[in-house]
Design an enzyme around this catalytic site. Structure first.
Site, mmCIF file in Angstrom:
data_model
loop_
_atom_site.group_PDB
_atom_site.id
_atom_site.type_symbol
_atom_site.label_atom_id
_atom_site.label_comp_id
_atom_site.label_asym_id
_atom_site.label_seq_id
_atom_site.Cartn_x
_atom_site.Cartn_y
_atom_site.Cartn_z
ATOM 1 N N ASP A 142 7.445 8.285 -14.275
ATOM 2 C CA ASP A 142 6.070 8.457 -13.824
ATOM 3 C C ASP A 142 5.147 7.921 -14.917
ATOM 4 O O ASP A 142 5.455 8.045 -16.112
ATOM 5 C CB ASP A 142 5.766 9.931 -13.554
ATOM 6 C CG ASP A 142 4.533 10.118 -12.682
ATOM 7 O OD1 ASP A 142 4.695 10.418 -11.485
ATOM 8 O OD2 ASP A 142 3.406 9.967 -13.187
ATOM 9 N N CYS A 168 -1.383 12.674 4.180
ATOM 10 C CA CYS A 168 -0.529 12.169 5.271
ATOM 11 C C CYS A 168 -1.339 12.005 6.555
ATOM 12 O O CYS A 168 -1.738 10.913 6.904
ATOM 13 C CB CYS A 168 0.658 13.122 5.492
ATOM 14 S SG CYS A 168 1.856 13.118 4.148
ATOM 15 N N THR A 211 4.522 5.879 2.523
ATOM 16 C CA THR A 211 4.086 5.585 3.884
ATOM 17 C C THR A 211 3.214 4.331 3.901
ATOM 18 O O THR A 211 2.221 4.244 3.166
ATOM 19 C CB THR A 211 3.311 6.768 4.465
ATOM 20 O OG1 THR A 211 4.131 7.931 4.425
ATOM 21 C CG2 THR A 211 2.899 6.482 5.902
#
Length: 430
Positions: free
Chosen positions: A38, A263, A123
């Site tokens: 990260d 989302c 996504t």
């Protein structure tokens, strides 16, 4: 690839250790050697101490995990199977922001070696992996897809705060750029997913399947929100209507509410963007987004009307908003529509106090420039319970009345409470 990973002759690297990447990295680390990467050094330091910055995973999950946490891109060079799980937000104009994905692809590309695999979990719109990410990998590695490395897409399905539907218990969709890639990727994920894997016929199908999962929920909630507006004008309780309609076996159990997070409130814009690139302007998807994005302003206006009806000057009122995270029992404040609601209230010069037992005051100040109070004050003209945290569900009328002044208003956005007309509180819910 699967066999050498299983024998720990090669390593898996997970890039992006947020609410998606960290659970995957730790689960892989039960059976494989893993590098957890990260760019946020503070987050990496926490994970090195066995702490989840998102507060979703217990410290026990870090025990006996064969994983090395790092913020050094050079460490990625020792990996051979890369899983990219970075955020895919939208900008202020609701246009997909692929910068995190592109930067991650650059880092992976510089670490790629012949025979390596790259799997994306973020996504995106259909075609993004092959059209946007692969060229970056090829440019930075000097390799070509197929001959030099293989690519796959396996959409994340993690539901923050859900202790029942967890990573290993949810069927995992996998895909690859060719039959061999699909077989090896399915084997790797199949080793950790108890519910099994579904092998999609192409990467684009897997990308499309993921994005419409959230588009479908967004549209269903937008319908409930529109119905709640209509029924409110009729003086009908929307929750009672849904309860009655729900007695039919095939009525879907959706309820009205604020739609935020990273989302449902974001993914539809990725499909909208791609559709418009192709010359088609989606009507239904766009309408659903417009309704859900407009709910904070609608609720603020409703409260303003209720205050004025009681002869109160908004500039002289004080309102408590309870809950800021994008959903119940999580610490994540990204794309919180409660923050939008607070801004709308402030437009009317209402003095807003904000509390949340799960959110970080520092993160709230940094992200929204808002102050999170430790405890509520008193003499509130109105209280808005905006998030259904468990800490709020046991509260009763006496608690709210103890915080309020004359002619109090309680707005229950999640429909948590049953307040009778004789309880001395003006009660409203969506």
């Amino acid at each position: 690839m699967f066999n050498v990973l299983k024998q720990k002759e090669k390593q898996i690297a997970v890039i992006g250790l947020g609410y998606v990447g960290l659970p995957i990295a730790l689960e892989f680390a039960r059976q494989f050697r893993v590098i957890g990467f990260d760019i946020n050094e503070d987050r990496v330091a926490m994970m090195q101490r066995g702490e989840d910055p998102s507060h979703e995973i217990s410290s026990d999950a870090f025990s006996h995990a064969d994983i090395t946490f790092t913020a050094n891109p050079d460490d990625l060079k020792s990996a051979n199977f890369f899983v990219v799980a970075v955020p895919t937000p939208v900008d202020d104009y609701k246009v997909p922001d692929l910068k995190p994905l592109q930067r991650a692809s650059e880092l992976v590309g510089r670490a790629l070696k012949p025979g390596d695999y790259v799997i994306y979990e973020s996504t995106v719109y259909p075609g993004c992996t092959e059209d946007d990410c692969v060229p970056v990998l090829e440019k930075n590695s000097g390799l070509k897809l197929g001959k030099g490395f293989k690519v796959g897409y396996s959409p994340e399905r993690i539901n923050p705060g859900d202790k029942h539907h967890t990573l290993t218990t949810i069927l995992k969709v996998v895909s690859g750029n060719d039959a061999e890639a699909l077989r090896e990727i399915a084997a790797v994920y199949g080793a950790i997913i108890q519910a099994g894997v579904y092998q999609a016929p192409s990467i684009k199908v897997a990308e499309a399947a993921k994005v419409i999962e959230n588009v479908q929920r967004d549209l269903n909630i937008s319908l409930m929100n529109e119905l709640s507006i209509i029924f409110d004008k009729m003086g009908i309780d929307t929750h009672e209507v849904l309860k009655a309609a729900g007695t039919k076996w095939n009525f879907l159990p959706f309820t009205p509410g604020l739609v935020g997070g990273h989302c449902i409130g974001i993914d539809p814009y990725y499909l909208l963007y791609k559709a418009r690139q192709l010359g088609y302007d989606p009507q239904v998807i766009n309408s659903g987004r417009r309704i859900n994005d407009g709910m904070p302003a609608y609720i603020a206006t409703k409260l303003l009307q209720m205050l004025l009806q009681r002869g109160k000057n908004p500039r002289q009122t004080k309102v408590l908003v309870m809950g800021l995270t994008f959903k119940e029992n999580v610490s994540d404040i990204r794309n919180s529509k409660v923050a939008d609601l607070v801004r709308e209230l402030m437009k009317y010069a209402i003095n807003v106090h904000l509390v949340d037992p799960h959110a970080s005051p520092n993160e709230v100040a940094q992200e929204y420039r808002m102050t999170l109070m430790d405890t509520p004050s008193n003499q509130y003209d109105g209280i808005i319970v905006a998030v259904g945290h468990d800490e709020y569900r046991s509260l009763d009328v006496s608690y709210f009345k103890s915080l309020m002044n004359g002619a109090p208003i309680l707005m229950d956005l999640k429909g948590l409470f049953k307040i009778a007309k004789g309880d001395g509180i003006e009660y409203w819910r969506m």
